[in-house]
Design a protein around this motif. Structure first.
Motif, PDB file in Angstrom:
ATOM      1  N   THR A 171     -34.867  73.477 -57.308  1.00  0.00           N
ATOM      2  CA  THR A 171     -34.806  74.520 -56.276  1.00  0.00           C
ATOM      3  C   THR A 171     -34.837  73.903 -54.880  1.00  0.00           C
ATOM      4  O   THR A 171     -34.087  74.317 -53.989  1.00  0.00           O
ATOM      5  CB  THR A 171     -35.989  75.503 -56.423  1.00  0.00           C
TER       6      THR A 171
ATOM      7  N   LYS B  20     -32.107  74.308 -51.967  1.00  0.00           N
ATOM      8  CA  LYS B  20     -32.468  74.841 -50.648  1.00  0.00           C
ATOM      9  C   LYS B  20     -32.059  73.888 -49.519  1.00  0.00           C
ATOM     10  O   LYS B  20     -31.856  74.292 -48.380  1.00  0.00           O
ATOM     11  CB  LYS B  20     -33.975  75.099 -50.567  1.00  0.00           C
TER      12      LYS B  20
ATOM     13  N   ARG C  91     -47.664  70.321 -50.383  1.00  0.00           N
ATOM     14  CA  ARG C  91     -46.337  70.886 -50.694  1.00  0.00           C
ATOM     15  C   ARG C  91     -46.139  72.243 -50.024  1.00  0.00           C
ATOM     16  O   ARG C  91     -47.107  72.940 -49.719  1.00  0.00           O
ATOM     17  CB  ARG C  91     -46.155  70.997 -52.213  1.00  0.00           C
ATOM     18  N   GLY C  92     -44.867  72.597 -49.828  1.00  0.00           N
ATOM     19  CA  GLY C  92     -44.540  73.898 -49.252  1.00  0.00           C
ATOM     20  C   GLY C  92     -44.725  73.958 -47.738  1.00  0.00           C
ATOM     21  O   GLY C  92     -44.723  75.033 -47.157  1.00  0.00           O
ATOM     22  N   GLN C  93     -44.866  72.785 -47.115  1.00  0.00           N
ATOM     23  CA  GLN C  93     -45.040  72.756 -45.653  1.00  0.00           C
ATOM     24  C   GLN C  93     -43.881  72.062 -44.960  1.00  0.00           C
ATOM     25  O   GLN C  93     -44.004  71.602 -43.835  1.00  0.00           O
ATOM     26  CB  GLN C  93     -46.344  72.033 -45.301  1.00  0.00           C
ATOM     27  N   LYS C  94     -42.781  71.904 -45.685  1.00  0.00           N
ATOM     28  CA  LYS C  94     -41.551  71.319 -45.133  1.00  0.00           C
ATOM     29  C   LYS C  94     -41.583  69.801 -44.968  1.00  0.00           C
ATOM     30  O   LYS C  94     -40.681  69.241 -44.346  1.00  0.00           O
ATOM     31  CB  LYS C  94     -41.165  71.954 -43.776  1.00  0.00           C
TER      32      LYS C  94
ATOM     33  N   ARG D 260     -38.623  68.500 -46.892  1.00  0.00           N
ATOM     34  CA  ARG D 260     -37.371  68.738 -46.152  1.00  0.00           C
ATOM     35  C   ARG D 260     -37.211  67.692 -45.044  1.00  0.00           C
ATOM     36  O   ARG D 260     -36.137  67.099 -44.885  1.00  0.00           O
ATOM     37  CB  ARG D 260     -37.396  70.152 -45.567  1.00  0.00           C
TER      38      ARG D 260
ATOM     39  N   TRP E  28     -38.709  60.737 -54.339  1.00  0.00           N
ATOM     40  CA  TRP E  28     -39.073  61.781 -53.364  1.00  0.00           C
ATOM     41  C   TRP E  28     -40.375  62.414 -53.850  1.00  0.00           C
ATOM     42  O   TRP E  28     -40.425  62.940 -54.969  1.00  0.00           O
ATOM     43  CB  TRP E  28     -37.949  62.812 -53.325  1.00  0.00           C
ATOM     44  N   TYR E  29     -41.406  62.324 -53.034  1.00  0.00           N
ATOM     45  CA  TYR E  29     -42.705  62.818 -53.489  1.00  0.00           C
ATOM     46  C   TYR E  29     -43.540  63.317 -52.315  1.00  0.00           C
ATOM     47  O   TYR E  29     -43.671  62.641 -51.292  1.00  0.00           O
ATOM     48  CB  TYR E  29     -43.484  61.710 -54.214  1.00  0.00           C
TER      49      TYR E  29
ATOM     50  N   HIS F  35     -33.857  70.915 -53.970  1.00  0.00           N
ATOM     51  CA  HIS F  35     -32.539  70.320 -53.689  1.00  0.00           C
ATOM     52  C   HIS F  35     -31.537  71.398 -53.248  1.00  0.00           C
ATOM     53  O   HIS F  35     -30.803  71.225 -52.271  1.00  0.00           O
ATOM     54  CB  HIS F  35     -31.990  69.611 -54.934  1.00  0.00           C
TER      55      HIS F  35
ATOM     56  N   ASN G 196     -37.532  69.920 -64.126  1.00  0.00           N
ATOM     57  CA  ASN G 196     -38.209  69.910 -62.825  1.00  0.00           C
ATOM     58  C   ASN G 196     -37.651  71.018 -61.923  1.00  0.00           C
ATOM     59  O   ASN G 196     -36.885  70.782 -60.993  1.00  0.00           O
ATOM     60  CB  ASN G 196     -38.060  68.539 -62.161  1.00  0.00           C
TER      61      ASN G 196
ATOM     62  N   ASP H  34     -30.766  62.965 -58.089  1.00  0.00           N
ATOM     63  CA  ASP H  34     -30.911  63.474 -59.449  1.00  0.00           C
ATOM     64  C   ASP H  34     -32.357  63.874 -59.673  1.00  0.00           C
ATOM     65  O   ASP H  34     -33.244  63.505 -58.906  1.00  0.00           O
ATOM     66  CB  ASP H  34     -30.479  62.421 -60.492  1.00  0.00           C
ATOM     67  N   THR H  35     -32.585  64.640 -60.720  1.00  0.00           N
ATOM     68  CA  THR H  35     -33.955  64.971 -61.099  1.00  0.00           C
ATOM     69  C   THR H  35     -33.969  65.348 -62.569  1.00  0.00           C
ATOM     70  O   THR H  35     -32.918  65.468 -63.203  1.00  0.00           O
ATOM     71  CB  THR H  35     -34.521  66.109 -60.218  1.00  0.00           C
ATOM     72  N   TRP H  36     -35.168  65.504 -63.124  1.00  0.00           N
ATOM     73  CA  TRP H  36     -35.283  65.857 -64.537  1.00  0.00           C
ATOM     74  C   TRP H  36     -34.894  67.320 -64.741  1.00  0.00           C
ATOM     75  O   TRP H  36     -35.144  68.175 -63.889  1.00  0.00           O
ATOM     76  CB  TRP H  36     -36.699  65.612 -65.026  1.00  0.00           C
TER      77      TRP H  36
ATOM     78  N   SER I  85     -38.137  70.731 -58.085  1.00  0.00           N
ATOM     79  CA  SER I  85     -37.236  69.772 -57.446  1.00  0.00           C
ATOM     80  C   SER I  85     -35.810  70.321 -57.397  1.00  0.00           C
ATOM     81  O   SER I  85     -35.115  70.176 -56.383  1.00  0.00           O
ATOM     82  CB  SER I  85     -37.274  68.451 -58.230  1.00  0.00           C
TER      83      SER I  85
ATOM     84  N   LEU J 283     -45.993  59.770 -58.512  1.00  0.00           N
ATOM     85  CA  LEU J 283     -44.663  60.262 -58.907  1.00  0.00           C
ATOM     86  C   LEU J 283     -44.301  59.802 -60.321  1.00  0.00           C
ATOM     87  O   LEU J 283     -43.708  60.554 -61.089  1.00  0.00           O
ATOM     88  CB  LEU J 283     -43.614  59.760 -57.896  1.00  0.00           C
TER      89      LEU J 283
HETATM   90  C1  LIG Z   1     -39.875  68.371 -54.695  1.00  0.00           C
HETATM   91  C2  LIG Z   1     -40.885  68.134 -53.580  1.00  0.00           C
HETATM   92  C3  LIG Z   1     -40.667  66.730 -53.010  1.00  0.00           C
HETATM   93  C4  LIG Z   1     -40.679  69.165 -52.464  1.00  0.00           C
HETATM   94  O1  LIG Z   1     -41.561  68.866 -51.399  1.00  0.00           O
HETATM   95  P1  LIG Z   1     -42.121  70.014 -50.417  1.00  0.00           P
HETATM   96  O2  LIG Z   1     -42.710  69.331 -49.237  1.00  0.00           O
HETATM   97  O3  LIG Z   1     -42.992  70.953 -51.165  1.00  0.00           O
HETATM   98  O4  LIG Z   1     -40.782  70.757 -50.000  1.00  0.00           O
HETATM   99  P2  LIG Z   1     -40.551  71.626 -48.686  1.00  0.00           P
HETATM  100  O5  LIG Z   1     -41.800  72.366 -48.331  1.00  0.00           O
HETATM  101  O6  LIG Z   1     -39.962  70.766 -47.640  1.00  0.00           O
HETATM  102  O7  LIG Z   1     -39.473  72.655 -49.207  1.00  0.00           O
HETATM  103  C5  LIG Z   1     -38.084  72.402 -49.112  1.00  0.00           C
HETATM  104  C6  LIG Z   1     -37.348  73.639 -49.592  1.00  0.00           C
HETATM  105  O8  LIG Z   1     -37.493  73.738 -51.010  1.00  0.00           O
HETATM  106  C7  LIG Z   1     -38.155  74.939 -51.374  1.00  0.00           C
HETATM  107  N1  LIG Z   1     -39.142  74.615 -52.404  1.00  0.00           N
HETATM  108  C8  LIG Z   1     -39.961  73.533 -52.450  1.00  0.00           C
HETATM  109  N2  LIG Z   1     -40.747  73.599 -53.535  1.00  0.00           N
HETATM  110  C9  LIG Z   1     -40.406  74.739 -54.179  1.00  0.00           C
HETATM  111  C10 LIG Z   1     -40.875  75.353 -55.367  1.00  0.00           C
HETATM  112  N3  LIG Z   1     -41.861  74.802 -56.103  1.00  0.00           N
HETATM  113  N4  LIG Z   1     -40.305  76.512 -55.744  1.00  0.00           N
HETATM  114  C11 LIG Z   1     -39.325  77.076 -55.025  1.00  0.00           C
HETATM  115  N5  LIG Z   1     -38.836  76.539 -53.863  1.00  0.00           N
HETATM  116  C12 LIG Z   1     -39.384  75.386 -53.462  1.00  0.00           C
HETATM  117  C13 LIG Z   1     -38.841  75.409 -50.116  1.00  0.00           C
HETATM  118  O9  LIG Z   1     -38.952  76.830 -50.114  1.00  0.00           O
HETATM  119  C14 LIG Z   1     -37.932  74.913 -49.018  1.00  0.00           C
HETATM  120  O10 LIG Z   1     -36.848  75.790 -48.801  1.00  0.00           O
HETATM  121  P3  LIG Z   1     -36.670  76.482 -47.363  1.00  0.00           P
HETATM  122  O11 LIG Z   1     -36.845  75.390 -46.351  1.00  0.00           O
HETATM  123  O12 LIG Z   1     -35.290  77.038 -47.415  1.00  0.00           O
HETATM  124  O13 LIG Z   1     -37.763  77.508 -47.297  1.00  0.00           O
HETATM  125  C15 LIG Z   1     -42.342  68.270 -54.119  1.00  0.00           C
HETATM  126  O14 LIG Z   1     -42.456  69.494 -54.813  1.00  0.00           O
HETATM  127  C16 LIG Z   1     -42.778  67.159 -55.050  1.00  0.00           C
HETATM  128  O15 LIG Z   1     -43.197  66.085 -54.606  1.00  0.00           O
HETATM  129  N6  LIG Z   1     -42.681  67.371 -56.373  1.00  0.00           N
HETATM  130  C17 LIG Z   1     -43.157  66.398 -57.372  1.00  0.00           C
HETATM  131  C18 LIG Z   1     -42.280  65.148 -57.402  1.00  0.00           C
HETATM  132  C19 LIG Z   1     -40.829  65.498 -57.609  1.00  0.00           C
HETATM  133  O16 LIG Z   1     -40.488  66.306 -58.452  1.00  0.00           O
HETATM  134  N7  LIG Z   1     -39.963  64.833 -56.819  1.00  0.00           N
HETATM  135  C20 LIG Z   1     -38.548  65.030 -56.902  1.00  0.00           C
HETATM  136  C21 LIG Z   1     -37.964  64.112 -57.901  1.00  0.00           C
HETATM  137  S1  LIG Z   1     -36.235  63.977 -57.567  1.00  0.00           S
END
Ligand SMILES: CC(C)(COP(=O)(O)OP(=O)(O)OC[C@H]1O[C@@H](n2cnc3c(N)ncnc32)[C@H](O)[C@@H]1OP(=O)(O)O)[C@@H](O)C(=O)NCCC(=O)NCCS
Length: 147
Positions: free
Chosen positions: A127, A131, A90-93, A96, A83-84, A129, A122, A117-119, A125, A23
Motif C-alpha cells: 500500500t 501511495k 510509522r504513519g508519520q511520513k 515517504r 526500507w524500514y 508503495h 506485506n 520489490d516486497t513480499w 509495504s 528489518l
Molecule cells: C513500509 C514502511 C517503510 C512505511 O513507512 P511509514 O513511515 O509508515 O510510511 P509513511 O507514513 O511515509 O506513509 C507513506 C504512505 O503509505 C501509506 N501507508 C503507510 N503504511 C500504511 C499501512 N500500514 N496501511 C495503509 N497505508 C499505509 C500512508 O498512508 C502514506 O500515504 P499518503 O502519504 O498518501 O497518506 C513501514 O511500514 C515499515 O518499515 N514496514 C516494515 C518494513 C517493511 O515492510 N519495509 C518495506 C520492505 S520493501
C-alpha cells in the motif's frame, strides 16, 4: 526534536545495523554487517537515515543502481534495496520522505525510473508503495534446488 533525513555516515553504522536487524530479524549479524563500509563508499549506492542525532536513528532506506528493474524501460534504474521505519514512528511520513530522498539521488545519477520489490504478504509495504506512485508490475515465485 523532529527527524532529519540525511545521508548516512560511518558514525551511523551501529544505529543503521540495529535497524537492518529489525528489518531482517532472521539474517545472521555477520551477513548484515560485513559490507556496511563498502556500501557507504560505493558511489552507486546511497543510504539515507531519519535521525535525531547520531545515536537516534528512526528509519532508513538503501538505494542503488541496477541495470534492470522489472517493468522498467530504461537502464540503469534506481532500486529500493531496503526500507524500514521503526514501528512506533510509522504513519508519520518518514517512509515517504526517505523514498523521496532515494528518488532524488537516483535522478541525480541520471535515472529516469525507480524500481522496488516486497513480499507478497506485506500489505503495508504494498500500500505504501502504491501511495508513493509505484505501480505493481509483476509477482514472482522464487525457487531453489540443492546440487
Ligand atoms: C513500509 C514502511 C517503510 C512505511 O513507512 P511509514 O513511515 O509508515 O510510511 P509513511 O507514513 O511515509 O506513509 C507513506 C504512505 O503509505 C501509506 N501507508 C503507510 N503504511 C500504511 C499501512 N500500514 N496501511 C495503509 N497505508 C499505509 C500512508 O498512508 C502514506 O500515504 P499518503 O502519504 O498518501 O497518506 C513501514 O511500514 C515499515 O518499515 N514496514 C516494515 C518494513 C517493511 O515492510 N519495509 C518495506 C520492505 S520493501
Amino acid at each position: 526534536m523532529s527527524f532529519t533525513i540525511r545521508r548516512a555516515t560511518h558514525e551511523d553504522k551501529w544505529g543503521w545495523l540495529q535497524l537492518r536487524q529489525r528489518l531482517w530479524p532472521d539474517a545472521p549479524i555477520e551477513y548484515l554487517s560485513f559490507d556496511l563500509d563498502d556500501k557507504l563508499a560505493d558511489p552507486d549506492y546511497a543510504v539515507f537515515v531519519a535521525s535525531r542525532g547520531v545515536e537516534d536513528l528512526g528509519a532508513f532506506v538503501e538505494t542503488g543502481l541496477r541495470d534492470h528493474g522489472e517493468g522498467c524501460e530504461t537502464s540503469p534504474v534506481g532500486y529500493i534495496e531496503a526500507w524500514y521505519v521503526a514501528e512506533h514512528l510509522r504513519g508519520q511520513k518518514l517512509g515517504r520522505e526517505l523514498i523521496l530522498a532515494a528518488e532524488g539521488w537516483a535522478r541525480e545519477k541520471g535515472c529516469r525510473e525507480m524500481a522496488s520489490d516486497t513480499w507478497l504478504e506485506n500489505e503495508a509495504s504494498i500500500t505504501a508503495h502504491l501511495k508513493l506512485g509505484y505501480v505493481e508490475v509483476e509477482r514472482l515465485v522464487h525457487f531453489a534446488k540443492r546440487l
